[in-house]
Design an enzyme around this catalytic site. Structure first.
Site, PDB file in Angstrom:
ATOM      1  N   GLY A  38       0.834  -1.177   0.107  1.00 58.95           N
ATOM      2  CA  GLY A  38      -0.083   0.096  -0.049  1.00 58.95           C
ATOM      3  C   GLY A  38       0.756   1.263  -0.052  1.00 58.95           C
ATOM      4  N   ASN A 112      -5.826  -5.118   7.743  1.00 57.77           N
ATOM      5  CA  ASN A 112      -5.637  -5.656   6.446  1.00 57.77           C
ATOM      6  C   ASN A 112      -6.609  -6.470   5.983  1.00 57.77           C
ATOM      7  OD1 ASN A 112      -4.488  -6.309   3.790  1.00 57.77           O
ATOM      8  ND2 ASN A 112      -3.238  -7.828   4.711  1.00 57.77           N
ATOM      9  N   GLY A 113      -7.421  -6.193   4.832  1.00 60.06           N
ATOM     10  CA  GLY A 113      -8.559  -7.311   4.394  1.00 60.06           C
ATOM     11  C   GLY A 113      -9.761  -6.287   4.095  1.00 60.06           C
ATOM     12  N   TYR A 252       1.380 -13.190  -6.585  1.00 60.87           N
ATOM     13  CA  TYR A 252       1.779 -11.729  -7.180  1.00 60.87           C
ATOM     14  C   TYR A 252       2.074 -10.767  -5.853  1.00 60.87           C
ATOM     15  CZ  TYR A 252       0.517  -7.133  -8.309  1.00 60.87           C
ATOM     16  OH  TYR A 252       0.392  -5.683  -8.644  1.00 60.87           O
TER      17      TYR A 252
END
Ligand code: SF4
Length: 472
Positions: A38, A112-113, A252
């Protein structure tokens, strides 16, 4: 590869430390190593046992924190966050950790999520009198904790967590303790480490290496870790757990030097490249990977095929991230600015171009075109993710379904659209084998929803997609 132009973006990274006099400084370094997760906002909240202090802002970790600001964050416990956001701008109020002050004790949250029932919970909480300060789904947890009828903070947090659905790796901090929670599907990675006597938690283990911490273990789905002056207490808030780790973390998102559940990301990608060759061999002169995340897979493909691996594409590292690009034209320009073919390598050659995924197809088309313009006689594209045909509701901005090229076109049609001589995607089975998952659990413990459409949690009719988050 190039997240911000490709339309595939991670939603955040979290880092926390408890029991160290330089907590803020170490969190700053930890956030640096999670910067790839981020780039639009960063923040740290620190506690000295009496009060919580915070500093946060828009931009990269380096832009947000000066030496003086870090020195002003005095305390032995800290949580930090790096954030990605899309449409609607990057409101400072939404940059995490979120901090809520009250007369009894304050509360800081880093997440996070993505919560799939955030809207439903917000409606319910607002009808009971809650007023939200942000448009972030994360704030829901603070309200649920505050409103819980339970007596201790641990009970309140456990009770609140049972109401959440979706993906969450949460760090919760008060003046006196830090809590760490992972959703019952364990959709996002979260690991625990030690630095001397201090406890460290991070979205990725690469953050441990940067601060000199030792990896202890991964946080388990449904687990609540409570860390305070008495040390570490392991509790659970859900026994109905089913590990469904995001497959895209291996393919990724995560850094190649990170390990997720004991599996090294670089090794997993290399093995995906080998698997890709087994599934889709081709005669060619060179193999190249789209930097950075596809290089490991390209090396694997080259090793398995015996075709030499070469650096056929160069990433321009000094171009800043082009955050929000409103039009397709600008996105395409972004590709040009960021990648260049190496003519001396590809000219007159049959090239295998290994990439990790195709979202809209725009980036792949540009890269194939670039390679041809640099003299490649053939371009064979190999993708180490299965076709992404379904949106992600768990914190990855994959765009809406209509924009996903694989939701509308067959592999042959996509090959023609991107202008490749041949195109192959790894199979779902090949993906699981490549990662090295055993067959002991359904889907081998992986979330595969963006490939299969089978989501590991309930999806609500008003579930907010990550890219819509700011618009709520
Ligand atoms: S839907 Fe795809 S991107 Fe989202 S968590 Fe599952 S595997 Fe990851």
């Amino acid at each position: 590869m190039l997240a911000d132009i490709k339309g595939l973006n991670e939603e955040c990274g979290v880092f926390g430390i408890w029991g160290h006099p330089d907590a803020a400084q170490l969190t700053y370094y930890g956030l640096h190593s999670l910067q790839h997760r981020g780039q639009e906002g960063a923040g740290i909240v620190v506690t000295d046992g009496e009060r919580l202090r915070t500093h946060k802002g828009s931009g990269l970790v380096n832009d947000v924190f000066s030496k003086g600001e870090i020195e002003g964050l005095i305390g032995h416990g800290a949580i930090g966050h790096v954030r990605y956001s899309t449409a609607g701008g990057n409101e400072l109020a939404n940059v995490q950790p979120l901090l809520f002050r009250s007369q009894t004790s304050s509360l800081a949250l880093a997440h996070n999520g993505n919560l799939v029932n955030a809207n439903a919970l917000k409606h319910q909480l607002e009808s009971q009198g809650s007023i939200f300060q942000t448009t972030s789904d994360t704030e829901v947890l603070a309200h649920l904790i505050k409103r819980s009828g339970y007596f201790t903070l641990t009970e309140k947090v456990k009770n609140a967590l049972t109401m959440l659905k979706g993906a969450y790796a949460f760090l919760v901090m008060t003046e006196n303790e830090m809590m760490v929670a992972l959703d019952p599907n364990g959709l996002r990675p979260l690991s625990l480490g030690m630095l001397g006597d201090a406890y460290v938690v991070a979205s990725e283990t690469c953050a441990f290496d940067v601060v000199g911490a030792t990896y202890v273990r991964d946080v388990q789905p449904g687990e609540l870790l409570i860390i305070n002056e008495d040390g570490l207490t392991v509790d659970t808030f859900s026994t109905s757990v089913q590990r469904s780790m995001c497959s895209m973390e291996y393919i990724y998102f995560s850094r190649p030097d990170s390990n997720i559940e004991g599996i090294n990301v670089h090794a997993a990608r290399k093995s995906l490249g080998k698997k890709m060759y087994e599934e889709a061999p081709i005669e060619a002169d060179v193999v190249t990977g789209v930097p950075d995340s596809s290089i490991s897979a390209a090396i694997g493909y080259a090793e398995a095929s015996g075709i030499p691996y070469e650096i056929g594409l160069i990433k321009n590292r000094y171009v800043g991230r082009t955050f929000i690009q409103p039009s397709q034209e600008l996105r395409e320009l972004g590709v040009k600015m960021k990648l260049s073919p190496v003519r001396a390598i590809v000219e007159g050659k049959r090239v295998v171009m290994v990439d990790d995924s195709i979202v809209r197809g725009t980036t792949s088309r540009r890269i194939v075109k670039m390679l041809r313009a640099a003299g490649a006689t053939e371009v064979h594209v190999r993708i180490t993710a299965p076709p992404i045909a379904h949106p992600c509701y768990y914190g990855i901005d994959t765009s809406e379904r209509a924009e996903l090229i694989a939701s509308k076109y067959s592999v042959d049609e996509i090959r023609d659209i991107i202008g490749a001589d041949s195109l192959a995607f790894i199979s779902v089975e090949g993906l699981m084998e490549g990662i090295g998952r055993s067959n002991a659990e359904p889907n081998c413990g992986q979330c595969l929803a963006c490939f299969t459409g089978r989501y590991p949690t309930e999806i609500y009719p008003d579930t907010v997609l990550p890219y819509e988050k700011e618009l709520v």
